[in-house]
Design a protein around this motif. Structure first.
Motif, PDB file in Angstrom:
ATOM      1  N   CYS A  37      -5.240  -5.097 -16.827  1.00 42.45           N
ATOM      2  CA  CYS A  37      -5.522  -6.006 -15.703  1.00 42.45           C
ATOM      3  C   CYS A  37      -4.233  -6.496 -15.047  1.00 42.45           C
ATOM      4  CB  CYS A  37      -6.353  -7.192 -16.177  1.00 42.45           C
ATOM      5  SG  CYS A  37      -8.047  -6.765 -16.616  1.00 42.45           S
ATOM      6  N   TYR A  38      -3.252  -6.889 -15.846  1.00 38.10           N
ATOM      7  CA  TYR A  38      -1.984  -7.349 -15.275  1.00 38.10           C
ATOM      8  C   TYR A  38      -1.271  -6.217 -14.539  1.00 38.10           C
ATOM      9  CZ  TYR A  38      -2.215 -11.955 -17.422  1.00 38.10           C
ATOM     10  OH  TYR A  38      -2.575 -13.228 -17.746  1.00 38.10           O
ATOM     11  N   SER A  39      -1.376  -5.005 -15.076  1.00 36.87           N
ATOM     12  CA  SER A  39      -0.774  -3.861 -14.377  1.00 36.87           C
ATOM     13  C   SER A  39      -1.407  -3.683 -13.001  1.00 36.87           C
ATOM     14  CB  SER A  39      -0.960  -2.581 -15.195  1.00 36.87           C
ATOM     15  OG  SER A  39      -0.237  -2.647 -16.388  1.00 36.87           O
ATOM     16  N   LEU A  40      -2.718  -3.823 -12.940  1.00 31.31           N
ATOM     17  CA  LEU A  40      -3.398  -3.688 -11.645  1.00 31.31           C
ATOM     18  C   LEU A  40      -3.009  -4.809 -10.689  1.00 31.31           C
ATOM     19  CD1 LEU A  40      -6.910  -2.558 -12.907  1.00 31.31           C
ATOM     20  CD2 LEU A  40      -5.195  -1.169 -11.724  1.00 31.31           C
ATOM     21  N   LYS A  41      -2.826  -6.011 -11.192  1.00 26.19           N
ATOM     22  CA  LYS A  41      -2.404  -7.123 -10.339  1.00 26.19           C
ATOM     23  C   LYS A  41      -0.991  -6.894  -9.795  1.00 26.19           C
ATOM     24  CE  LYS A  41      -4.478 -10.321  -9.565  1.00 26.19           C
ATOM     25  NZ  LYS A  41      -5.347 -10.533  -8.415  1.00 26.19           N
ATOM     26  N   ILE A  42      -0.130  -6.302 -10.599  1.00 31.39           N
ATOM     27  CA  ILE A  42       1.231  -5.992 -10.141  1.00 31.39           C
ATOM     28  C   ILE A  42       1.168  -4.944  -9.034  1.00 31.39           C
ATOM     29  CG2 ILE A  42       3.421  -4.924 -10.821  1.00 31.39           C
ATOM     30  CD1 ILE A  42       3.019  -6.303 -13.586  1.00 31.39           C
ATOM     31  N   ILE A  43       0.316  -3.938  -9.215  1.00 28.78           N
ATOM     32  CA  ILE A  43       0.149  -2.928  -8.165  1.00 28.78           C
ATOM     33  C   ILE A  43      -0.325  -3.589  -6.878  1.00 28.78           C
ATOM     34  CG2 ILE A  43      -1.287  -0.959  -7.457  1.00 28.78           C
ATOM     35  CD1 ILE A  43      -1.162  -0.044 -10.415  1.00 28.78           C
ATOM     36  N   GLU A  44      -1.287  -4.477  -7.000  1.00 26.79           N
ATOM     37  CA  GLU A  44      -1.802  -5.188  -5.822  1.00 26.79           C
ATOM     38  C   GLU A  44      -0.686  -5.954  -5.110  1.00 26.79           C
ATOM     39  OE1 GLU A  44      -5.315  -8.376  -4.795  1.00 26.79           O
ATOM     40  OE2 GLU A  44      -4.157  -8.658  -6.635  1.00 26.79           O
ATOM     41  N   ALA A  45       0.160  -6.631  -5.870  1.00 21.63           N
ATOM     42  CA  ALA A  45       1.242  -7.418  -5.274  1.00 21.63           C
ATOM     43  C   ALA A  45       2.232  -6.530  -4.528  1.00 21.63           C
ATOM     44  CB  ALA A  45       1.959  -8.225  -6.354  1.00 21.63           C
ATOM     45  N   PHE A  46       2.624  -5.414  -5.139  1.00 26.31           N
ATOM     46  CA  PHE A  46       3.557  -4.504  -4.465  1.00 26.31           C
ATOM     47  C   PHE A  46       2.911  -3.853  -3.239  1.00 26.31           C
ATOM     48  CE2 PHE A  46       6.207  -4.480  -8.379  1.00 26.31           C
ATOM     49  CZ  PHE A  46       7.419  -4.766  -7.772  1.00 26.31           C
ATOM     50  N   LEU A  47       1.618  -3.546  -3.322  1.00 24.31           N
ATOM     51  CA  LEU A  47       0.927  -2.956  -2.182  1.00 24.31           C
ATOM     52  C   LEU A  47       0.876  -3.948  -1.021  1.00 24.31           C
ATOM     53  CD1 LEU A  47      -0.588  -0.577  -0.983  1.00 24.31           C
ATOM     54  CD2 LEU A  47      -2.682  -1.490  -1.993  1.00 24.31           C
ATOM     55  N   GLN A  48       0.590  -5.204  -1.311  1.00 19.64           N
ATOM     56  CA  GLN A  48       0.579  -6.235  -0.261  1.00 19.64           C
ATOM     57  C   GLN A  48       1.963  -6.376   0.367  1.00 19.64           C
ATOM     58  OE1 GLN A  48      -0.978  -9.740  -2.169  1.00 19.64           O
ATOM     59  NE2 GLN A  48      -3.102  -9.106  -1.868  1.00 19.64           N
ATOM     60  N   ARG A  49       2.987  -6.316  -0.463  1.00 16.05           N
ATOM     61  CA  ARG A  49       4.350  -6.419   0.053  1.00 16.05           C
ATOM     62  C   ARG A  49       4.674  -5.229   0.968  1.00 16.05           C
ATOM     63  NH1 ARG A  49       9.709  -7.506  -3.625  1.00 16.05           N
ATOM     64  NH2 ARG A  49      11.187  -7.465  -1.917  1.00 16.05           N
ATOM     65  N   LEU A  50       4.256  -4.038   0.564  1.00 14.67           N
ATOM     66  CA  LEU A  50       4.464  -2.862   1.405  1.00 14.67           C
ATOM     67  C   LEU A  50       3.712  -2.987   2.725  1.00 14.67           C
ATOM     68  CD1 LEU A  50       4.371   0.223  -0.984  1.00 14.67           C
ATOM     69  CD2 LEU A  50       6.174  -0.366   0.619  1.00 14.67           C
ATOM     70  N   GLN A  51       2.494  -3.497   2.681  1.00 13.12           N
ATOM     71  CA  GLN A  51       1.712  -3.678   3.900  1.00 13.12           C
ATOM     72  C   GLN A  51       2.400  -4.665   4.848  1.00 13.12           C
ATOM     73  OE1 GLN A  51      -2.018  -4.773   2.069  1.00 13.12           O
ATOM     74  NE2 GLN A  51      -2.842  -2.691   2.235  1.00 13.12           N
ATOM     75  N   GLN A  52       2.987  -5.706   4.288  1.00  8.89           N
ATOM     76  CA  GLN A  52       3.726  -6.662   5.114  1.00  8.89           C
ATOM     77  C   GLN A  52       4.938  -5.993   5.749  1.00  8.89           C
ATOM     78  OE1 GLN A  52       4.599  -9.848   2.403  1.00  8.89           O
ATOM     79  NE2 GLN A  52       2.593 -10.798   2.640  1.00  8.89           N
ATOM     80  N   GLU A  53       5.646  -5.174   4.979  1.00  8.37           N
ATOM     81  CA  GLU A  53       6.805  -4.474   5.521  1.00  8.37           C
ATOM     82  C   GLU A  53       6.392  -3.527   6.645  1.00  8.37           C
ATOM     83  OE1 GLU A  53       8.884  -2.657   2.241  1.00  8.37           O
ATOM     84  OE2 GLU A  53       9.438  -4.593   1.391  1.00  8.37           O
ATOM     85  N   PHE A  54       5.278  -2.827   6.449  1.00  7.39           N
ATOM     86  CA  PHE A  54       4.771  -1.935   7.501  1.00  7.39           C
ATOM     87  C   PHE A  54       4.436  -2.728   8.761  1.00  7.39           C
ATOM     88  CE2 PHE A  54       3.430   1.345   4.220  1.00  7.39           C
ATOM     89  CZ  PHE A  54       4.332   2.310   4.658  1.00  7.39           C
ATOM     90  N   SER A  55       3.792  -3.882   8.579  1.00  5.86           N
ATOM     91  CA  SER A  55       3.394  -4.676   9.749  1.00  5.86           C
ATOM     92  C   SER A  55       4.607  -5.230  10.496  1.00  5.86           C
ATOM     93  CB  SER A  55       2.462  -5.809   9.337  1.00  5.86           C
ATOM     94  OG  SER A  55       3.156  -6.788   8.597  1.00  5.86           O
ATOM     95  N   LEU A  56       5.727  -5.389   9.807  1.00  4.56           N
ATOM     96  CA  LEU A  56       6.962  -5.872  10.452  1.00  4.56           C
ATOM     97  C   LEU A  56       7.792  -4.719  11.000  1.00  4.56           C
ATOM     98  CD1 LEU A  56       8.024  -8.570   7.834  1.00  4.56           C
ATOM     99  CD2 LEU A  56       7.045  -8.970  10.110  1.00  4.56           C
TER     100      LEU A  56
END
Length: 95
Positions: A37-56
Motif C-alpha cells: 500500500c505504501y509503495s502504491l501511495k509513493i507511486i501516486e505522489a510521483f505521478l501527481q508531481r509529474l502531472q504538475q510538471e507537465f502542466s507547467l
C-alpha cells in the motif's frame, strides 16, 4: 515453534507468554500489505508531481520525478512479487 513475549512488571516480576504461530503469520501478512500500500501511495505522489510538471510545461525527462516514479514502480513490483510468492505457496498446516 513460535514467539514469546516477555513483560517485566513494575514490581520487577517477569511474565513470559507464548504467542501463537498463526499470530506471527498474520502480522507478517499485515506488514506485506502495508508495504504494498505504501509503495502504491509513493507511486501516486510521483505521478501527481509529474502531472504538475507537465502542466507547467516542464520536460520531466531525466528529472527527479521520473526517476522517483521508476524506482517506486520497481519497489512496488518487488513487494507485489514477494506478496504473491507468499500467498502462492501453501502455508504450513496448523498444529
Amino acid at each position: 515453534m513460535g514467539r514469546y513475549i516477555l513483560t517485566i512488571l513494575p514490581e520487577g516480576q517477569h511474565h513470559l507468554s507464548r504467542s501463537d504461530y498463526s499470530h506471527v503469520l498474520n502480522e507478517a501478512d499485515q506488514v506485506n500489505i502495508l508495504a504494498l500500500c505504501y509503495s502504491l501511495k509513493i507511486i501516486e505522489a510521483f505521478l501527481q508531481r509529474l502531472q504538475q510538471e507537465f502542466s507547467l510545461g516542464v520536460d520531466p525527462k531525466g528529472g527527479q520525478s521520473l526517476r522517483g516514479l521508476e524506482e517506486a514502480i520497481f519497489s512496488a513490483t518487488r513487494h507485489a512479487n514477494h506478496f504473491m510468492e507468499v500467498y502462492a505457496s501453501p502455508r504450513p498446516a496448523k498444529s
